[in-house]
Motif scaffolding. Structure first.
Motif, mmCIF file in Angstrom:
data_model
loop_
_atom_site.group_PDB
_atom_site.id
_atom_site.type_symbol
_atom_site.label_atom_id
_atom_site.label_comp_id
_atom_site.label_asym_id
_atom_site.label_seq_id
_atom_site.Cartn_x
_atom_site.Cartn_y
_atom_site.Cartn_z
ATOM 1 N N GLN A 172 1.003 -1.692 -0.305
ATOM 2 C CA GLN A 172 0.193 -0.138 -0.045
ATOM 3 C C GLN A 172 0.959 1.518 0.165
ATOM 4 O O GLN A 172 0.328 1.998 -0.070
ATOM 5 N N ALA A 174 2.506 4.792 -1.431
ATOM 6 C CA ALA A 174 2.044 5.969 -2.292
ATOM 7 C C ALA A 174 3.528 5.547 -3.426
ATOM 8 O O ALA A 174 4.125 4.917 -3.281
ATOM 9 N N THR A 213 2.356 10.267 0.185
ATOM 10 C CA THR A 213 1.570 9.723 0.810
ATOM 11 C C THR A 213 0.061 10.424 1.425
ATOM 12 O O THR A 213 -0.838 9.873 1.653
ATOM 13 N N CYS A 218 -3.730 6.963 1.240
ATOM 14 C CA CYS A 218 -2.428 5.798 2.231
ATOM 15 C C CYS A 218 -2.830 6.023 3.077
ATOM 16 O O CYS A 218 -2.372 6.340 4.067
ATOM 17 N N ASN A 224 4.554 2.730 5.796
ATOM 18 C CA ASN A 224 3.736 4.472 5.525
ATOM 19 C C ASN A 224 3.408 5.137 7.247
ATOM 20 O O ASN A 224 3.942 6.078 6.503
#
Length: 514
Positions: A172, A174, A213, A218, A224
């Motif tokens: 996941q 960005a 991000t 996200c 992240n």
């Protein structure tokens, strides 16, 4: 800082039960970064880039027009030049361009002008035909992206954590997160620099990755979370001129900056500029020019903010409920408000939402889904109707010709999206008195997409007005204006509250105790 048993129990209720996972969530370290070379295609990408730098090839970075793409392009341009590449070009087509991704005619022009290698950031995974054209032209092409693969992958060097068999532990990222991993791999491969050294010497890479991000919404989980936490710490410390002056001009206190501040107001200034100028702004160290330019862009951004509420109201006025979704088709909504209005509809109705607006000779759509649904997968059944289509499970977009609009709406009606039985947002309300030191609860920050601030409940607290503020059992609290004045002065209440990123207690709801 001592971590309380109550906080650890709260994490376990959120599904984070392993002690090491709890430590990584609350106290992430740079060494928690995953190995960038575990991502499929990374080694081939790094070797190709090292060769291009050593052979003095002419390199162009091609980005996406949102802030994720702008931050990615700025980061990658700086890194390549820092590692010895000669002046690296940047191309980010205007938001007015109808084409999504690489543009065939421009690839031909780039080859004719002597460009040897094009590297995409935050875009390109759907550009199968354009990759074939680049190969035919003899133009080198490396694609870095984080959008979902739709069908066949481009026949070129490609890194994307969402690819099947990518091998990367956290898909996941960005677009800027993918570029950060590539930059870390390049420094490791070319000059033997560790991630800790790189973060100390080039902190702006994490700052740019955090912007991407956050702006791309996200989930602030796993890697992240580490990227955003490190990046925000450096932004708050004023360690990069363009971002330090940006916050000053936008009127924010850097040390109190939150993800919500960036969502709600701060990043709008970058959308007031053309995308390629956004790269120039991020990389500039000319304080005088930055102050003057931010002042101009701030005026545009404020105008955009003033129009936002009207655009959201227009989206709600024109909203239709079709196939289990909320759809707004409006010629009144400006294209610059597409993402904002779609997000607002999703939040207002707690349903997947689509907003369509005319742009040139086409209808352009932004789509926002719910956590429990794969909106991209659902819409893929209508791909033959779309001219362009791509994105993520929860956020995607498409274009279609005017003559296909009614066909699309009929198809939605005939093939409704399957939603879980309960669409109510479930939030943990954790009972916790405020007599304890709650500073460790601020370690749950940064709060945002995928990581909401905690909802806590203290029973029977005594709340009183104290000078210009309020206190609960003698402890300072922030009482929103909507809850003032107190329904019973100096009374006792069951108080629902949260702990903000700076440790402040913010009251959410009060229930008087008779």
């Amino acid at each position: 800082m001592k971590i309380s048993n109550e906080l650890l129990h709260y994490l376990s209720l959120k599904g984070i039960t392993d002690p090491d996972d709890q430590r990584r969530f609350l106290l992430p370290r740079l060494t928690d970064h995953y190995d960038p070379f575990s991502m499929k295609g990374m080694r081939e990408t790094v070797e190709g880039l090292r060769g291009a730098v050593k052979e003095h090839h002419k390199i162009l970075v091609w980005g996406h027009a949102d802030l994720d793409g702008i931050a990615s392009a700025a980061m990658f341009k700086f890194a390549l030049e820092d590692l010895g590449a000669e002046k690296v070009g940047v191309r980010i087509p205007s938001r007015e361009v109808e084409w999504f991704g690489l543009i065939p005619d421009e690839l031909r022009e780039l080859k004719a002008s002597g460009v040897d290698l094009v590297v995409t950031v935050d875009i390109g995974v759907t550009n199968v035909a354009e990759a074939a054209l680049a190969r035919e032209l003899g133009l080198g092409l490396i694609i870095t992206d984080h959008h979902e693969l739709m069908g066949k992958a481009p026949d070129t060097i490609l890194i994307n954590p969402k690819l099947p068999q990518s091998g990367y532990p956290w898909p996941q990222l960005a677009g800027a997160g993918v570029v950060l991993k590539l930059v870390c791999a390049l420094y490791q491969y070319m000059v033997g620099m560790s991630v800790e050294e790189l973060a100390r010497l080039r902190p702006h890479y994490w700052m740019f990755a955090a912007l991407g991000t956050i702006s791309d919404r996200c989930p602030l989980l796993d890697e992240n979370r580490l990227i955003v936490r490190v990046g925000l710490d450096h932004i708050r410390a004023g360690e990069w001129p363009s971002l330090e002056i940006w916050l000053e001009e936008m009127g924010f206190e850097a040390e109190r900056l939150t993800v919500f501040d960036l969502y709600s107001r701060a990043i709008s200034v970058f959308y007031a500029a053309e995308p390629e100028e956004g790269v120039r702004i991020l990389l500039s160290r000319d304080r005088g020019w930055l102050r003057a330019r931010y002042a101009e862009l701030k005026e545009r951004a404020m105008k955009w903010q003033r129009g936002k509420q009207w655009m959201i109201e227009e989206a709600e006025r024109s909203a239709l409920h079709i196939g289990g979704m909320v759809i707004s088709v409006s010629e009144e909504i400006g294209e610059a408000y597409l993402g904002t209005t779609t997000h607002a509809l999703r939040e207002r109705y707690n349903r997947p939402a689509i907003v369509l607006v005319p742009k040139g000779n086409l209808w352009h759509a932004e789509c926002r889904g719910l956590e429990q649904t794969d909106l991209l997968g659902y819409l893929s059944q209508f791909e033959s109707i779309f001219l362009t289509f791509g994105g993520h499970r929860k956020a995607c977009g498409f274009t279609l010709r005017p003559e296909n609009l009614e066909e699309f709406l009929r198809a939605l009606e005939a093939n409704p999206i399957q939603l879980p039985q309960s669409q109510d947002k479930e939030e943990i309300v954790f009972e916790l008195g405020i007599e304890k030191d709650l500073k460790d609860w601020a370690l749950l920050a940064p709060f945002g997409e995928g990581n909401c601030s905690p909802r806590l409940l203290a029973r029977g607290v005594h709340i009183e007005e104290a000078g210009e503020g309020y206190r609960a059992d003698g402890i300072p609290i922030y009482l929103p204006f909507a809850l003032r004045p107190l329904p019973q002065p100096d009374g006792r209440f069951d108080m629902e509250y949260t702990v903000k990123a700076d440790g402040t207690i913010r009251v959410l709801r009060l229930v008087p105790i008779n």
